[in-house]
Design a protein around this motif. Structure first.
Motif, PDB file in Angstrom:
ATOM      1  N   TYR A 198     -59.929 -97.911 -19.603  1.00  0.00           N
ATOM      2  CA  TYR A 198     -59.066 -96.740 -19.669  1.00  0.00           C
ATOM      3  C   TYR A 198     -58.948 -96.271 -21.111  1.00  0.00           C
ATOM      4  CZ  TYR A 198     -57.707 -97.222 -14.815  1.00  0.00           C
ATOM      5  OH  TYR A 198     -57.723 -97.269 -13.444  1.00  0.00           O
ATOM      6  N   TYR A 199     -59.135 -94.969 -21.310  1.00  0.00           N
ATOM      7  CA  TYR A 199     -59.079 -94.352 -22.623  1.00  0.00           C
ATOM      8  C   TYR A 199     -57.988 -93.296 -22.657  1.00  0.00           C
ATOM      9  CZ  TYR A 199     -63.834 -96.223 -23.115  1.00  0.00           C
ATOM     10  OH  TYR A 199     -64.940 -97.033 -23.165  1.00  0.00           O
ATOM     11  N   CYS A 200     -57.223 -93.266 -23.721  1.00  0.00           N
ATOM     12  CA  CYS A 200     -56.330 -92.141 -23.926  1.00  0.00           C
ATOM     13  C   CYS A 200     -56.969 -91.165 -24.891  1.00  0.00           C
ATOM     14  CB  CYS A 200     -54.954 -92.582 -24.427  1.00  0.00           C
ATOM     15  SG  CYS A 200     -54.879 -93.185 -26.125  1.00  0.00           S
ATOM     16  N   ALA A 201     -56.550 -89.915 -24.814  1.00  0.00           N
ATOM     17  CA  ALA A 201     -57.152 -88.870 -25.623  1.00  0.00           C
ATOM     18  C   ALA A 201     -56.123 -87.811 -25.969  1.00  0.00           C
ATOM     19  CB  ALA A 201     -58.330 -88.234 -24.878  1.00  0.00           C
ATOM     20  N   LEU A 202     -56.292 -87.212 -27.140  1.00  0.00           N
ATOM     21  CA  LEU A 202     -55.457 -86.112 -27.602  1.00  0.00           C
ATOM     22  C   LEU A 202     -56.245 -84.824 -27.478  1.00  0.00           C
ATOM     23  CD1 LEU A 202     -52.828 -85.145 -28.961  1.00  0.00           C
ATOM     24  CD2 LEU A 202     -53.943 -85.566 -31.159  1.00  0.00           C
ATOM     25  N   GLY A 203     -55.692 -83.852 -26.758  1.00  0.00           N
ATOM     26  CA  GLY A 203     -56.403 -82.630 -26.455  1.00  0.00           C
ATOM     27  C   GLY A 203     -56.350 -81.591 -27.546  1.00  0.00           C
ATOM     28  N   LYS A 204     -57.136 -80.537 -27.333  1.00  0.00           N
ATOM     29  CA  LYS A 204     -57.206 -79.416 -28.261  1.00  0.00           C
ATOM     30  C   LYS A 204     -56.137 -78.365 -27.997  1.00  0.00           C
ATOM     31  CE  LYS A 204     -62.248 -79.776 -28.631  1.00  0.00           C
ATOM     32  NZ  LYS A 204     -63.530 -79.061 -28.425  1.00  0.00           N
ATOM     33  N   TYR A 205     -55.526 -78.405 -26.812  1.00  0.00           N
ATOM     34  CA  TYR A 205     -54.617 -77.354 -26.377  1.00  0.00           C
ATOM     35  C   TYR A 205     -53.284 -77.944 -25.933  1.00  0.00           C
ATOM     36  CZ  TYR A 205     -59.277 -75.366 -25.950  1.00  0.00           C
ATOM     37  OH  TYR A 205     -60.574 -74.984 -26.187  1.00  0.00           O
ATOM     38  N   GLY A 206     -52.280 -77.077 -25.843  1.00  0.00           N
ATOM     39  CA  GLY A 206     -50.974 -77.530 -25.399  1.00  0.00           C
ATOM     40  C   GLY A 206     -50.871 -77.712 -23.899  1.00  0.00           C
ATOM     41  N   SER A 207     -51.643 -76.955 -23.149  1.00  0.00           N
ATOM     42  CA  SER A 207     -51.620 -77.048 -21.700  1.00  0.00           C
ATOM     43  C   SER A 207     -52.667 -78.032 -21.221  1.00  0.00           C
ATOM     44  CB  SER A 207     -51.848 -75.671 -21.075  1.00  0.00           C
ATOM     45  OG  SER A 207     -53.072 -75.114 -21.516  1.00  0.00           O
ATOM     46  N   ILE A 208     -52.538 -78.423 -19.962  1.00  0.00           N
ATOM     47  CA  ILE A 208     -53.399 -79.466 -19.410  1.00  0.00           C
ATOM     48  C   ILE A 208     -54.835 -79.000 -19.293  1.00  0.00           C
ATOM     49  CG2 ILE A 208     -53.911 -80.721 -17.279  1.00  0.00           C
ATOM     50  CD1 ILE A 208     -50.898 -81.132 -16.957  1.00  0.00           C
ATOM     51  N   THR A 218     -48.111 -85.662 -32.156  1.00  0.00           N
ATOM     52  CA  THR A 218     -48.974 -85.160 -31.096  1.00  0.00           C
ATOM     53  C   THR A 218     -48.335 -83.926 -30.471  1.00  0.00           C
ATOM     54  OG1 THR A 218     -47.943 -86.763 -29.590  1.00  0.00           O
ATOM     55  CG2 THR A 218     -50.031 -87.385 -30.619  1.00  0.00           C
ATOM     56  N   PHE A 219     -48.884 -82.777 -30.785  1.00  0.00           N
ATOM     57  CA  PHE A 219     -48.349 -81.509 -30.301  1.00  0.00           C
ATOM     58  C   PHE A 219     -49.296 -80.825 -29.322  1.00  0.00           C
ATOM     59  CE2 PHE A 219     -46.110 -81.894 -34.450  1.00  0.00           C
ATOM     60  CZ  PHE A 219     -44.823 -81.922 -33.960  1.00  0.00           C
ATOM     61  N   SER A 220     -50.120 -81.583 -28.683  1.00  0.00           N
ATOM     62  CA  SER A 220     -51.025 -81.036 -27.695  1.00  0.00           C
ATOM     63  C   SER A 220     -51.058 -81.945 -26.479  1.00  0.00           C
ATOM     64  CB  SER A 220     -52.433 -80.850 -28.284  1.00  0.00           C
ATOM     65  OG  SER A 220     -52.959 -82.092 -28.720  1.00  0.00           O
ATOM     66  N   THR A 221     -51.771 -81.485 -25.454  1.00  0.00           N
ATOM     67  CA  THR A 221     -51.934 -82.272 -24.240  1.00  0.00           C
ATOM     68  C   THR A 221     -52.533 -83.641 -24.549  1.00  0.00           C
ATOM     69  OG1 THR A 221     -52.140 -80.367 -22.768  1.00  0.00           O
ATOM     70  CG2 THR A 221     -53.229 -82.392 -22.075  1.00  0.00           C
ATOM     71  N   MET A 222     -52.048 -84.652 -23.842  1.00  0.00           N
ATOM     72  CA  MET A 222     -52.640 -85.970 -23.917  1.00  0.00           C
ATOM     73  C   MET A 222     -53.089 -86.372 -22.519  1.00  0.00           C
ATOM     74  SD  MET A 222     -50.393 -88.056 -26.721  1.00  0.00           S
ATOM     75  CE  MET A 222     -51.762 -89.190 -27.009  1.00  0.00           C
ATOM     76  N   ALA A 264     -53.103 -86.267 -17.068  1.00  0.00           N
ATOM     77  CA  ALA A 264     -52.806 -85.568 -18.312  1.00  0.00           C
ATOM     78  C   ALA A 264     -51.379 -85.065 -18.290  1.00  0.00           C
ATOM     79  CB  ALA A 264     -53.775 -84.410 -18.532  1.00  0.00           C
ATOM     80  N   ILE A 265     -50.852 -84.822 -19.473  1.00  0.00           N
ATOM     81  CA  ILE A 265     -49.493 -84.328 -19.626  1.00  0.00           C
ATOM     82  C   ILE A 265     -49.484 -83.293 -20.736  1.00  0.00           C
ATOM     83  CG2 ILE A 265     -48.904 -86.244 -21.181  1.00  0.00           C
ATOM     84  CD1 ILE A 265     -46.065 -86.179 -19.896  1.00  0.00           C
ATOM     85  N   SER A 266     -48.781 -82.183 -20.517  1.00  0.00           N
ATOM     86  CA  SER A 266     -48.732 -81.113 -21.493  1.00  0.00           C
ATOM     87  C   SER A 266     -47.978 -81.549 -22.742  1.00  0.00           C
ATOM     88  CB  SER A 266     -48.085 -79.871 -20.885  1.00  0.00           C
ATOM     89  OG  SER A 266     -46.759 -80.149 -20.451  1.00  0.00           O
ATOM     90  N   TRP A 267     -48.056 -80.719 -23.772  1.00  0.00           N
ATOM     91  CA  TRP A 267     -47.567 -81.142 -25.083  1.00  0.00           C
ATOM     92  C   TRP A 267     -46.101 -81.527 -25.097  1.00  0.00           C
ATOM     93  CZ3 TRP A 267     -43.792 -79.022 -28.214  1.00  0.00           C
ATOM     94  CH2 TRP A 267     -43.252 -77.798 -27.793  1.00  0.00           C
ATOM     95  N   ASN A 268     -45.274 -80.845 -24.291  1.00  0.00           N
ATOM     96  CA  ASN A 268     -43.844 -81.128 -24.272  1.00  0.00           C
ATOM     97  C   ASN A 268     -43.421 -81.968 -23.072  1.00  0.00           C
ATOM     98  OD1 ASN A 268     -44.147 -79.242 -22.258  1.00  0.00           O
ATOM     99  ND2 ASN A 268     -42.539 -77.874 -22.986  1.00  0.00           N
TER     100      ASN A 268
END
Length: 122
Positions: A92-102, A28-32, A48-52
């Motif tokens: 509650y759902y978790c999700a993997l974003g399209k971008y590295g930032s929130i 997972t290298f993007s925002t979650m 949410a939390i940024s990629w790093n």
């Protein structure tokens, strides 16, 4: 394809704590993020939390009570919830974003878990 699986939901008394986990099938290298939904309502942003892991943000309703974190070596994101109240009852759902930032919108996320029920009793 990426698979996300949430765990840790359940029944908890008001004022109590619960820790949710979300394990991804790949790196997972993007925002979650975490979203939640109650019957008849839209799925709304929680945290949410940024990629790093360098940046986090929260909905005002949970700020100061919830903490999001991630362990990229384990492809896992967590949501530590404290001081729970009845308004926190939701799926509650978790999700993997399209971008590295929130990002905050549902359509900024590509992959979603199946959801885990959190019920807060009073």
């Amino acid at each position: 394809q990426m698979q996300l699986v949430e765990s840790g939901g359940g029944l908890v008394q008001a004022g109590g704590s619960l820790r949710l986990s979300c394990a991804a099938s790949g790196r997972t290298f993007s925002t979650m993020g975490w979203f939640r939904q109650t019957p008849g309502k839209e799925r709304v942003f929680v945290a949410a939390i940024s990629w790093n892991g360098g940046t986090t943000d929260y909905a005002r309703s949970v700020k100061g009570r919830f903490t999001i974190s991630r362990d990229n070596a384990k492809n896992t994101v967590y949501l530590q919830m404290t001081s729970l109240n009845s308004e926190d009852t939701a799926v509650y759902y978790c999700a993997l974003g399209k971008y590295g930032s929130i990002r905050y919108a549902r359509n900024d996320y590509d992959y979603w878990g199946q959801g885990t029920q959190v019920t807060v009793s009073s």
